[in-house]
Motif scaffolding. Structure first.
Motif, PDB file in Angstrom:
ATOM      1  N   SER A 242       0.864  -1.222  -0.092  1.00 43.17           N
ATOM      2  CA  SER A 242       0.119  -0.152   0.156  1.00 43.17           C
ATOM      3  C   SER A 242       0.909   1.143  -0.108  1.00 43.17           C
ATOM      4  O   SER A 242       0.162   2.241  -0.652  1.00 43.17           O
ATOM      5  N   THR A 246      -0.128   4.372  -2.417  1.00 43.06           N
ATOM      6  CA  THR A 246      -0.105   5.732  -1.725  1.00 43.06           C
ATOM      7  C   THR A 246       0.549   6.754  -2.399  1.00 43.06           C
ATOM      8  O   THR A 246      -0.193   7.666  -2.815  1.00 43.06           O
ATOM      9  N   LYS A 250      -1.247   9.786  -4.760  1.00 43.56           N
ATOM     10  CA  LYS A 250      -0.920  11.053  -4.219  1.00 43.56           C
ATOM     11  C   LYS A 250      -0.129  11.883  -5.263  1.00 43.56           C
ATOM     12  O   LYS A 250      -0.670  13.251  -5.385  1.00 43.56           O
ATOM     13  N   ASN A 268      -8.124  -0.674  -3.535  1.00 43.04           N
ATOM     14  CA  ASN A 268      -6.701  -0.991  -2.925  1.00 43.04           C
ATOM     15  C   ASN A 268      -7.029  -2.564  -2.603  1.00 43.04           C
ATOM     16  O   ASN A 268      -7.903  -3.163  -1.855  1.00 43.04           O
ATOM     17  N   GLN A 303      -2.979   5.303   5.145  1.00 42.07           N
ATOM     18  CA  GLN A 303      -2.067   6.391   4.378  1.00 42.07           C
ATOM     19  C   GLN A 303      -2.951   6.393   2.785  1.00 42.07           C
ATOM     20  O   GLN A 303      -2.808   7.495   2.420  1.00 42.07           O
ATOM     21  N   PHE A 304      -3.057   5.230   2.555  1.00 40.94           N
ATOM     22  CA  PHE A 304      -3.489   5.121   1.201  1.00 40.94           C
ATOM     23  C   PHE A 304      -4.983   5.952   1.128  1.00 40.94           C
ATOM     24  O   PHE A 304      -5.220   6.570   0.179  1.00 40.94           O
ATOM     25  N   ALA A 307      -4.459   9.643   1.339  1.00 39.31           N
ATOM     26  CA  ALA A 307      -4.162  10.241  -0.038  1.00 39.31           C
ATOM     27  C   ALA A 307      -5.154  10.244  -1.089  1.00 39.31           C
ATOM     28  O   ALA A 307      -5.176  11.200  -1.890  1.00 39.31           O
TER      29      ALA A 307
END
Length: 644
Positions: A242, A246, A250, A268, A303-304, A307
């Motif tokens: 991931s 990300t 991003k 994802n 975090q994914f 973003a």
């Protein structure tokens, strides 16, 4: 009866109706038992008087007046009028006022079966394969089992509501006027499972896009509707997690045609690689791998999500979908192999995203019965039937999302229903993110953190000038949304060996320093350790890239690299030096970082490392990246991003 009317004592009788409506407190009628004052007769002693008294009371005692409040339900005429608001919605194509995913699935099973046939693989088009397909779809995987795929659907009170409305609007426009409206764009991120490694029996291929579930999902939908309703972009890269996805989201690392507008949906599908236990803990008998994988998966997936939800800046964010397609085996503990699903569900509820689990659909069949149709006891990769079932799981869950959406749209149109939670969000602000869900986030602090997040979102909204931009979702508006001057990652069929060679030759010539001991490698047949990339072939390997008159300010360089195992990779280490050229034509070093390419675990993974610069290299200036092999005899670069 609403709880605030509990003090009213009612005698429920058959001919008085009661009703309730959302957020409406309404009593259709009240009734007080008639009583004849002053007369007390022991009816038990004179039972014959009972009937006579009843007749007498009906003739003499006046019937109590039933007081009714004016109904707040919409009239039939108003309902019909409000329903017309739905006629331009995709919901107008389905039963009203409500329908279920199971109903649509079961009534369309024969058509779903035909739409599931993969015309891209002729070897699978035969009677035997057809019988297997029908057996799975009609017997093994009934709607009652497919419902397990739906882990969480976005509600009407979250920022993802606008995303859900957007995707169904795109679909409705495409159905209505396919010539002038694009298909729904779905970007799928994942590892080797996502790109179909081991999917087709008898073929040893590192990827098989036509057999993998993203292509099967596209075929399922488009063949069902007999038109190109969706376009699925398989952006999987073997051996990544991931963290790589990300950065791709991003920094807008999409294929050229997708980079112009961005995806409507981002998926994802990293459940397998994010479930890999940390290499430094795997051989520790005292390590809690269940918790370690849970925390690792939560951190990477979160975090994914953050973003992806802010990747469209002022515009409606893409719908974020989690596809759990993992069944093991990567550790001994079954709870450990279920850790990703736990983390995914926590985050889906926190961010109100769309969570789907193929694992939940077939876990008992695969684990308790040992059926090899859906999993592999020795490997994380599986057969074409597993990939087909993932596509079915995605399709069924999408019907559930549609059902929920249409229920809410009907309530809005007919009852003017609006969730009170929506009023606490900033209107038209798609930059809001709730505080990160971590162990440090405490119940006593969460309200304050939420308020801070709202303020931060509003400040970003103003700073980006979002209020001056249209709030619509025009698919045809082209805008350079990439913050990078360079962004690529090695992928078969995408940024491949020819593109890497051309990139390195061009920018090394700009530096005036010849390439020494580096070359493009493309030997997929020999395994992941030899997949496409820019590789060092000797101990003193070095090269320098130079970018003149850069088009944007730059303060970050991110390197994608391979970390692998074995004697070949022993002590692998590379030093990256980023510099700019000052007014005296001298190099000014902005960042230096050493990256290890050797892994003690027997896995080859593509990882990323951000090199934060000490300052900003301004637009129009020159930037240099020098790479020296300082350990071992090899190192492989898998991608590069130069961004602000």
């Amino acid at each position: 009866i609403p709880s605030d009317l509990h003090s009213i004592r009612l005698q429920r009788i058959p001919n008085i109706q009661y009703a309730r409506a959302p957020q409406q407190k309404m009593l259709m009628g009240t009734f007080r038992k008639p009583r004849i004052p002053g007369i007390r007769i022991p009816l038990r002693k004179f039972p014959f008087l009972s009937g006579a008294l009843c007749i007498f009371s009906l003739l003499v005692v006046p019937i109590p007046k039933i007081e009714r409040q004016e109904s707040q339900f919409p009239s039939r005429e108003n309902v019909i009028q409000q329903k017309t608001l739905l006629n331009d919605s995709i919901c107008s194509r389905f039963p009203r006022p409500s329908f279920t995913a199971s109903y649509l699935w079961q009534t369309n099973l024969p058509k779903i079966a035909n739409a599931s046939k993969n015309s891209l693989i002729p070897d699978l088009l035969n009677n035997e394969e057809d019988q297997r397909l029908y057996s799975l779809l009609f017997k093994t995987l009934p709607a009652s089992r497919m419902r397990r795929a739906v882990q969480h659907t976005p509600s009407t009170s979250s920022s993802q509501r606008a995303s859900v409305r957007h995707i169904f609007r795109v679909i409705q426009r495409r159905l209505h006027d396919p010539e002038n409206n694009p298909p729904l764009r779905i970007a799928v991120f994942g590892g080797s499972v996502t790109i179909g490694r081991g999917c087709e029996a008898g073929k040893r291929a590192m990827q098989n896009y036509n057999c993998a579930w993203p292509m099967r999902l596209q075929l399922l939908i488009n063949q069902f509707f007999d038109m190109d309703l969706v376009k699925v972009y398989n952006l999987g890269v073997g051996g990544t997690n991931s963290g790589v996805a990300t950065n791709m989201v991003k920094y807008w690392m999409y294929p050229t045609e997708l980079a112009k507008v961005g995806p409507d949906v981002v998926v994802n599908s990293y459940s397998t690689n994010d479930s890999l236990p940390p290499w430094d803990l795997k051989d520790d008998p005292n390590a809690d791998l269940v918790t370690a994988v849970l925390d690792q998966a939560r951190d990477g997936l979160q975090q994914f999500i953050r973003a992806a939800l802010t990747s469209n800046r002022c515009k409606v964010p893409p719908l974020v979908v989690h596809m759990d397609d993992y069944l093991g085996p990567q550790q001994d503990s079954l709870l450990g192999d279920m850790s990703y699903n736990t983390a995914m569900l926590q985050l889906a509820k926190w961010y109100d995203t769309f969570a789907i689990s193929y694992g939940e659909v077939v876990r008992d069949i695969a684990w308790l019965l040992g059926d090899s149709t859906f999993s592999n006891k020795k490997d994380v990769h599986f057969s074409n039937w597993a990939h087909q079932t993932i596509a079915w799981s995605f399709g069924f869950a999408s019907l559930e999302l549609l059902s929920t959406f249409c229920d809410d749209e009907f309530a809005r149109a007919v009852y003017n229903f609006t969730s009170t939670a929506e009023h606490n969000m900033i209107p038209n602000n798609h930059l809001y993110l709730p505080p990160p869900l971590t162990r440090e986030l405490l119940r006593k602090d969460v309200e304050e953190k939420h308020a801070e997040a709202l303020i931060s979102a509003q400040e970003s909204y103003v700073a980006m000038g979002c209020s001056n931009k249209t709030a619509g979702d025009d698919d045809n508006e082209l805008e350079d949304r990439s913050p990078c001057i360079v962004s690529w990652i090695a992928t078969p069929g995408g940024y491949g060996a020819p593109q890497i060679s051309h990139f390195m030759d061009r920018h090394s010539k700009n530096s005036g320093v010849p390439i020494q001991g580096w070359k493009t490698e493309n030997q997929l047949a020999e395994g992941w350790g030899n997949k496409i990339g820019w590789v060092a072939t000797q101990s003193d390997a070095t090269f320098t890239l130079q970018f003149d008159r850069i088009e944007k300010d730059v303060n970050s360089v991110t390197v994608f690299y391979l970390r692998s195992y074995g004697e070949k990779w022993d002590e692998s280490n590379a030093r990256f030096t980023v510099s700019t050229i000052d007014g005296n034509n001298h190099d000014k070093v902005m960042s230096t970082y050493d990256i290890a390419g050797f892994s003690e675990d027997r896995h080859s993974l593509t990882l990323s490392q951000e090199l934060k610069l000490s300052g900003t290299i301004g637009k129009g200036k020159s930037l240099r990246i020098k790479v020296d092999l300082i350990g071992g005899s090899t190192f492989k670069i898998m991608g590069l991003m130069i961004c602000t």
